[in-house]
Design an enzyme around this catalytic site. Sequence first.
Site, PDB file in Angstrom:
ATOM      1  N   ASP A 194       1.013  -1.192  -0.094  1.00 15.54           N
ATOM      2  CA  ASP A 194       0.049   0.055   0.184  1.00 15.54           C
ATOM      3  C   ASP A 194       0.850   1.170   0.143  1.00 15.54           C
ATOM      4  O   ASP A 194       1.557   1.669   1.150  1.00 15.54           O
ATOM      5  CB  ASP A 194      -0.913   0.102   1.245  1.00 15.54           C
ATOM      6  N   VAL A 195       1.021   1.993  -1.175  1.00 17.16           N
ATOM      7  CA  VAL A 195       1.860   2.998  -1.211  1.00 17.16           C
ATOM      8  C   VAL A 195       1.184   4.190  -1.056  1.00 17.16           C
ATOM      9  O   VAL A 195      -0.080   4.719  -1.828  1.00 17.16           O
ATOM     10  CB  VAL A 195       2.605   3.133  -2.704  1.00 17.16           C
ATOM     11  N   VAL A 206       3.003   0.810   3.316  1.00 19.28           N
ATOM     12  CA  VAL A 206       2.997  -0.142   4.235  1.00 19.28           C
ATOM     13  C   VAL A 206       3.096  -1.460   3.252  1.00 19.28           C
ATOM     14  O   VAL A 206       2.383  -1.835   2.285  1.00 19.28           O
ATOM     15  CB  VAL A 206       1.602  -0.330   4.861  1.00 19.28           C
ATOM     16  N   PRO A 256      -7.450   3.732  -4.587  1.00 21.62           N
ATOM     17  CA  PRO A 256      -7.614   2.396  -4.435  1.00 21.62           C
ATOM     18  C   PRO A 256      -7.489   2.089  -2.926  1.00 21.62           C
ATOM     19  O   PRO A 256      -7.855   0.910  -2.564  1.00 21.62           O
ATOM     20  CB  PRO A 256      -6.499   1.896  -5.352  1.00 21.62           C
ATOM     21  N   ASP A 257      -6.905   2.633  -2.312  1.00 23.46           N
ATOM     22  CA  ASP A 257      -6.600   2.336  -0.858  1.00 23.46           C
ATOM     23  C   ASP A 257      -8.021   2.446  -0.165  1.00 23.46           C
ATOM     24  O   ASP A 257      -8.472   1.666   0.746  1.00 23.46           O
ATOM     25  CB  ASP A 257      -5.551   3.246  -0.178  1.00 23.46           C
ATOM     26  N   THR A 298      -2.143  10.777   5.340  1.00 24.49           N
ATOM     27  CA  THR A 298      -2.121  12.105   5.025  1.00 24.49           C
ATOM     28  C   THR A 298      -3.371  12.874   5.016  1.00 24.49           C
ATOM     29  O   THR A 298      -3.384  14.115   5.310  1.00 24.49           O
ATOM     30  CB  THR A 298      -1.397  12.067   3.495  1.00 24.49           C
ATOM     31  N   THR A 349       2.813  25.070  26.067  1.00 24.34           N
ATOM     32  CA  THR A 349       2.179  25.050  24.620  1.00 24.34           C
ATOM     33  C   THR A 349       2.221  23.811  24.142  1.00 24.34           C
ATOM     34  O   THR A 349       1.267  23.540  23.089  1.00 24.34           O
ATOM     35  CB  THR A 349       3.328  25.921  23.924  1.00 24.34           C
TER      36      THR A 349
END
Length: 249
Positions: free
Chosen positions: A6-7, A13, A103-104, A127, A179
């Site tokens: 899985d790119v 992965v 496709p993922d 992402t 912070t």
Amino acid sequence: MLLAVDVGNTQTVLGVYEGERLVEHWRLATERTRTGDELGVLLGGMLDFESVDGICLSSTVPTLIREWVRLAERWAQAPVLVVGPGVKTGIPIRYDDPREVGPDRIVNSVAAKARYGAPVIVVDFGTSTNFDVVSPAGEYVGGVLAPGIETSMEALFARAARLVKVDYVEPPSVIGKTTVGGLQSGVVYGFAGQVDGIVTAIRGELGVEARVIATGGLAELVAPHSSTIESVDPFLTLDGLRLVWEANA
């Protein structure tokens, strides 16, 4: 053995399957300029190419597809199946233009339907944060795309000069005393709230209480603080690739 790949835009992965059993897995940074030979050298130190009978590939980076095909032909000398239009998935796709769906997202839905039944909602923390919906009839009906955790935080750091990058870990309390603590709280509770709000809206539109399964690199950070995520399945995408491979065998 099957090599499932899985790119993603940020990470790649990989998993090796013997039948239905995942026997090994790796997570690598996605380098868009890598060649098939570089991938071959890298993977050659991780697995035995002679034992690979086939490769099932999902890629959201089009330029890397041909390099993975090159790796399959030259290094593994094994057939490769690239998930995309024309590939059997076993799930009807009710989308205005099915070619637009990553496709993922499809393989996640295939695996979620097979493992958890329908209806089901997959939340993939990558992402982008993807919400993919399988209807009570077992059809992929679409979803929601939102900025991912790392993408959002990088944009914030780039525009706020006094803020510093933080580790993505659970904060000691919701109310940040520093912070760093405030930023970490914003990540965890902010994205958990986003998930719950979107899932509630999806369920309302579906008219059923669909199960919610989380996957992706930061799923385990957010899931404990979400009231809608029922379980985390870190290898959902790899399992979907295996199922798609079997459907096309």
